[in-house]
Design a protein around this motif. Structure first.
Motif, PDB file in Angstrom:
ATOM      1  N   PRO A 140     -45.108  52.400  18.483  1.00 21.25           N
ATOM      2  CA  PRO A 140     -45.898  51.185  18.521  1.00 21.25           C
ATOM      3  C   PRO A 140     -45.530  50.317  19.702  1.00 21.25           C
ATOM      4  O   PRO A 140     -44.403  50.348  20.176  1.00 21.25           O
ATOM      5  CB  PRO A 140     -45.526  50.488  17.215  1.00 21.25           C
ATOM      6  N   ASP A 141     -46.509  49.549  20.214  1.00 24.08           N
ATOM      7  CA  ASP A 141     -46.202  48.624  21.286  1.00 24.08           C
ATOM      8  C   ASP A 141     -45.172  47.605  20.829  1.00 24.08           C
ATOM      9  O   ASP A 141     -44.221  47.301  21.534  1.00 24.08           O
ATOM     10  CB  ASP A 141     -47.468  47.898  21.766  1.00 24.08           C
ATOM     11  N   VAL A 142     -45.356  47.033  19.674  1.00 22.35           N
ATOM     12  CA  VAL A 142     -44.424  46.080  19.124  1.00 22.35           C
ATOM     13  C   VAL A 142     -44.428  46.255  17.611  1.00 22.35           C
ATOM     14  O   VAL A 142     -45.489  46.391  17.002  1.00 22.35           O
ATOM     15  CB  VAL A 142     -44.818  44.619  19.456  1.00 22.35           C
ATOM     16  N   VAL A 143     -43.266  46.286  17.015  1.00 19.34           N
ATOM     17  CA  VAL A 143     -43.175  46.333  15.557  1.00 19.34           C
ATOM     18  C   VAL A 143     -43.311  44.918  15.043  1.00 19.34           C
ATOM     19  O   VAL A 143     -42.572  44.024  15.438  1.00 19.34           O
ATOM     20  CB  VAL A 143     -41.832  46.934  15.117  1.00 19.34           C
ATOM     21  N   GLU A 144     -44.260  44.712  14.175  1.00 20.33           N
ATOM     22  CA  GLU A 144     -44.473  43.351  13.651  1.00 20.33           C
ATOM     23  C   GLU A 144     -43.476  43.050  12.541  1.00 20.33           C
ATOM     24  O   GLU A 144     -43.064  43.920  11.832  1.00 20.33           O
ATOM     25  CB  GLU A 144     -45.903  43.238  13.100  1.00 20.33           C
ATOM     26  N   ASP A 161     -33.444  42.585  29.578  1.00 22.76           N
ATOM     27  CA  ASP A 161     -32.910  41.231  29.482  1.00 22.76           C
ATOM     28  C   ASP A 161     -33.960  40.216  29.061  1.00 22.76           C
ATOM     29  O   ASP A 161     -33.626  39.168  28.509  1.00 22.76           O
ATOM     30  CB  ASP A 161     -32.299  40.815  30.818  1.00 22.76           C
ATOM     31  N   THR A 162     -35.226  40.507  29.320  1.00 25.39           N
ATOM     32  CA  THR A 162     -36.292  39.612  28.869  1.00 25.39           C
ATOM     33  C   THR A 162     -36.247  39.437  27.357  1.00 25.39           C
ATOM     34  O   THR A 162     -36.426  38.337  26.830  1.00 25.39           O
ATOM     35  CB  THR A 162     -37.664  40.155  29.299  1.00 25.39           C
ATOM     36  N   VAL A 163     -35.984  40.525  26.651  1.00 26.24           N
ATOM     37  CA  VAL A 163     -35.905  40.458  25.188  1.00 26.24           C
ATOM     38  C   VAL A 163     -34.697  39.630  24.764  1.00 26.24           C
ATOM     39  O   VAL A 163     -34.771  38.822  23.836  1.00 26.24           O
ATOM     40  CB  VAL A 163     -35.853  41.870  24.576  1.00 26.24           C
ATOM     41  N   GLU A 213     -43.059  36.902  25.956  1.00 23.15           N
ATOM     42  CA  GLU A 213     -42.358  37.648  26.996  1.00 23.15           C
ATOM     43  C   GLU A 213     -41.663  38.879  26.419  1.00 23.15           C
ATOM     44  O   GLU A 213     -41.709  39.969  27.000  1.00 23.15           O
ATOM     45  CB  GLU A 213     -41.333  36.750  27.688  1.00 23.15           C
ATOM     46  N   GLY A 214     -40.988  38.691  25.274  1.00 22.93           N
ATOM     47  CA  GLY A 214     -40.300  39.811  24.656  1.00 22.93           C
ATOM     48  C   GLY A 214     -41.248  40.908  24.226  1.00 22.93           C
ATOM     49  O   GLY A 214     -40.977  42.103  24.405  1.00 22.93           O
ATOM     50  N   ARG A 215     -42.372  40.527  23.644  1.00 23.51           N
ATOM     51  CA  ARG A 215     -43.361  41.510  23.208  1.00 23.51           C
ATOM     52  C   ARG A 215     -43.938  42.266  24.398  1.00 23.51           C
ATOM     53  O   ARG A 215     -44.159  43.479  24.333  1.00 23.51           O
ATOM     54  CB  ARG A 215     -44.479  40.806  22.428  1.00 23.51           C
ATOM     55  N   THR A 216     -44.161  41.564  25.495  1.00 20.70           N
ATOM     56  CA  THR A 216     -44.682  42.213  26.697  1.00 20.70           C
ATOM     57  C   THR A 216     -43.678  43.208  27.255  1.00 20.70           C
ATOM     58  O   THR A 216     -44.040  44.326  27.662  1.00 20.70           O
ATOM     59  CB  THR A 216     -45.028  41.166  27.763  1.00 20.70           C
ATOM     60  N   ALA A 217     -42.400  42.829  27.270  1.00 20.07           N
ATOM     61  CA  ALA A 217     -41.369  43.730  27.779  1.00 20.07           C
ATOM     62  C   ALA A 217     -41.288  44.999  26.926  1.00 20.07           C
ATOM     63  O   ALA A 217     -41.215  46.118  27.461  1.00 20.07           O
ATOM     64  CB  ALA A 217     -40.023  43.014  27.802  1.00 20.07           C
ATOM     65  N   ILE A 218     -41.305  44.841  25.617  1.00 20.69           N
ATOM     66  CA  ILE A 218     -41.241  46.005  24.731  1.00 20.69           C
ATOM     67  C   ILE A 218     -42.474  46.876  24.902  1.00 20.69           C
ATOM     68  O   ILE A 218     -42.392  48.109  24.908  1.00 20.69           O
ATOM     69  CB  ILE A 218     -41.077  45.544  23.270  1.00 20.69           C
ATOM     70  N   ARG A 219     -43.624  46.251  25.068  1.00 21.61           N
ATOM     71  CA  ARG A 219     -44.854  47.019  25.272  1.00 21.61           C
ATOM     72  C   ARG A 219     -44.754  47.859  26.547  1.00 21.61           C
ATOM     73  O   ARG A 219     -45.125  49.036  26.555  1.00 21.61           O
ATOM     74  CB  ARG A 219     -46.053  46.075  25.348  1.00 21.61           C
ATOM     75  N   ARG A 220     -44.227  47.282  27.625  1.00 18.32           N
ATOM     76  CA  ARG A 220     -44.095  48.036  28.869  1.00 18.32           C
ATOM     77  C   ARG A 220     -43.122  49.211  28.693  1.00 18.32           C
ATOM     78  O   ARG A 220     -43.367  50.315  29.180  1.00 18.32           O
ATOM     79  CB  ARG A 220     -43.587  47.106  29.989  1.00 18.32           C
ATOM     80  N   GLY A 277     -40.027  36.225  42.729  1.00 11.64           N
ATOM     81  CA  GLY A 277     -40.316  36.188  41.302  1.00 11.64           C
ATOM     82  C   GLY A 277     -41.110  37.405  40.851  1.00 11.64           C
ATOM     83  O   GLY A 277     -41.498  38.262  41.648  1.00 11.64           O
ATOM     84  N   TYR A 278     -41.393  37.470  39.563  1.00 15.70           N
ATOM     85  CA  TYR A 278     -42.071  38.634  39.000  1.00 15.70           C
ATOM     86  C   TYR A 278     -42.762  38.243  37.708  1.00 15.70           C
ATOM     87  O   TYR A 278     -42.478  37.208  37.104  1.00 15.70           O
ATOM     88  CB  TYR A 278     -41.055  39.746  38.708  1.00 15.70           C
ATOM     89  N   ARG A 279     -43.722  39.072  37.293  1.00  9.78           N
ATOM     90  CA  ARG A 279     -44.349  38.965  35.985  1.00  9.78           C
ATOM     91  C   ARG A 279     -43.841  40.127  35.135  1.00  9.78           C
ATOM     92  O   ARG A 279     -43.803  41.265  35.603  1.00  9.78           O
ATOM     93  CB  ARG A 279     -45.877  39.042  36.095  1.00  9.78           C
ATOM     94  N   VAL A 280     -43.443  39.834  33.921  1.00  2.97           N
ATOM     95  CA  VAL A 280     -42.904  40.877  33.053  1.00  2.97           C
ATOM     96  C   VAL A 280     -43.913  42.003  32.891  1.00  2.97           C
ATOM     97  O   VAL A 280     -43.557  43.188  32.896  1.00  2.97           O
ATOM     98  CB  VAL A 280     -42.513  40.290  31.679  1.00  2.97           C
ATOM     99  N   ALA A 281     -45.198  41.670  32.788  1.00  2.00           N
ATOM    100  CA  ALA A 281     -46.239  42.684  32.588  1.00  2.00           C
ATOM    101  C   ALA A 281     -46.367  43.629  33.779  1.00  2.00           C
ATOM    102  O   ALA A 281     -46.919  44.727  33.644  1.00  2.00           O
ATOM    103  CB  ALA A 281     -47.582  42.005  32.316  1.00  2.00           C
TER     104      ALA A 281
END
Length: 301
Positions: free
Chosen positions: A297-301, A78-80, A89-96, A270-274
């Protein structure tokens, strides 16, 4: 705002170029409850594929830390939706998500199948139980949204249309659904979790109601005794009635995201996405292995 005014707004957008905006409007304004239920069902039905169910059982995340796994999955996805693919935030969620997936031997076929459940199951649920059916704009935008997510997750050969996703899902389930004891353990833990959200005396009733909403291939794969025809009809009629009542309500004026769902229990402060998700330890519970040489990849650019 009138009841169908937001649908008019959606139809004025481009379903490909504005896919994220359309999907967000649909998820957070038009159908937040329905998308929550549909995506729960989407993930749940993947357990009936033994290769997926066995892996989830080995990690023990869905049998020993079921609420946390539920919370983390919902919050990461849902962060994305809330912040977009390009946001921090979205990039961090995808990386995780990628970091967790890379730790296990997950086939591309299974990854594509899971992605297809996110595309297909909400449309089927909402068309059956929602206050209106999804528009073609929403169907195309949902497909494009998950095609983008799939590329960020490094999934190859992603279907291009909703119809291709639907054909993939149906064919994969017909070929791969089957009994597995470990998958059944994951299923039972998930049903127990859903029942735990309500007063304990209601648990048997809620379990029966949940089974009444499952289709025959799922019930057969898990060897569940189907509820009686009258019970199934009653439960499904009740959910459809809810949709008709929602249709009579004023449209939602503020977005509702998964982090606001009362079923999310694990982060009262609360929480941190990372910090969401798991960090598998090498050598434990089947970790780490990866079926292909190249890491997603962690994130597709």
């Amino acid at each position: 705002m009138k009841r169908f005014e937001r649908l008019g707004q959606i139809r004025r957008l481009d379903p490909v170029a504005d896919a994220l905006e359309i999907y967000r409007l649909s998820v957070a304004f038009e159908f937040p409850w329905d998308y929550t239920r549909a995506l729960e069902l989407a993930l749940y039905r993947t357990y009936a594929v033994p290769s997926i169910g066995r892996l989830l059982a080995r990690t023990a995340e869905l049998t020993e830390r079921t609420q946390k796994r539920y919370d983390d999955t919902a919050l990461l996805l849902d962060t994305v939706v809330e912040h977009g693919f390009a946001s921090e935030e979205g990039r961090t969620a995808i990386r995780r998500i990628n970091q967790m997936h890379r730790s296990y031997d997950i086939s591309d076929d299974d990854m594509r199948y899971v992605l297809s459940t996110f595309v297909v199951m909400p449309r089927r649920w909402i068309d059956a139980y929602g206050w209106r059916r999804l528009s073609r704009h929403e169907i195309v935008a949902t497909t494009e949204y998950y095609r983008t997510l799939g590329r960020h997750l490094g999934i190859p050969a992603i279907p291009e249309t909703y119809e291709e996703f639907e054909a993939l899902l149906d064919a994969y389930e017909e070929e791969h659904f089957g009994w597995d004891e470990q998958s059944r353990r994951v299923s039972d833990a998930t049903l127990d979790l859903m029942a735990s959200w309500y007063p304990r005396p209601l648990a048997p009733l809620l379990r029966t109601a949940t089974l009444a909403l499952l289709d025959e291939p799922l019930l057969r794969a898990f060897l569940y005794t189907p509820p009686g025809a009258a019970t199934s009809a009653l439960v499904r009629r009740a959910v459809r009635t809810r949709g008709r009542l929602v249709r009579l309500l004023p449209p939602r004026r503020a977005p509702h995201f998964a982090r606001q769902n009362w079923e999310i229990k694990g982060y009262p402060n609360g929480y941190r996405v990372a910090d969401l998700g798991t960090r598998p330890v090498p050598g434990l519970r089947g970790c780490p292995v990866r079926s292909r040489d190249g890491s997603a990849p962690d994130v597709v650019e």
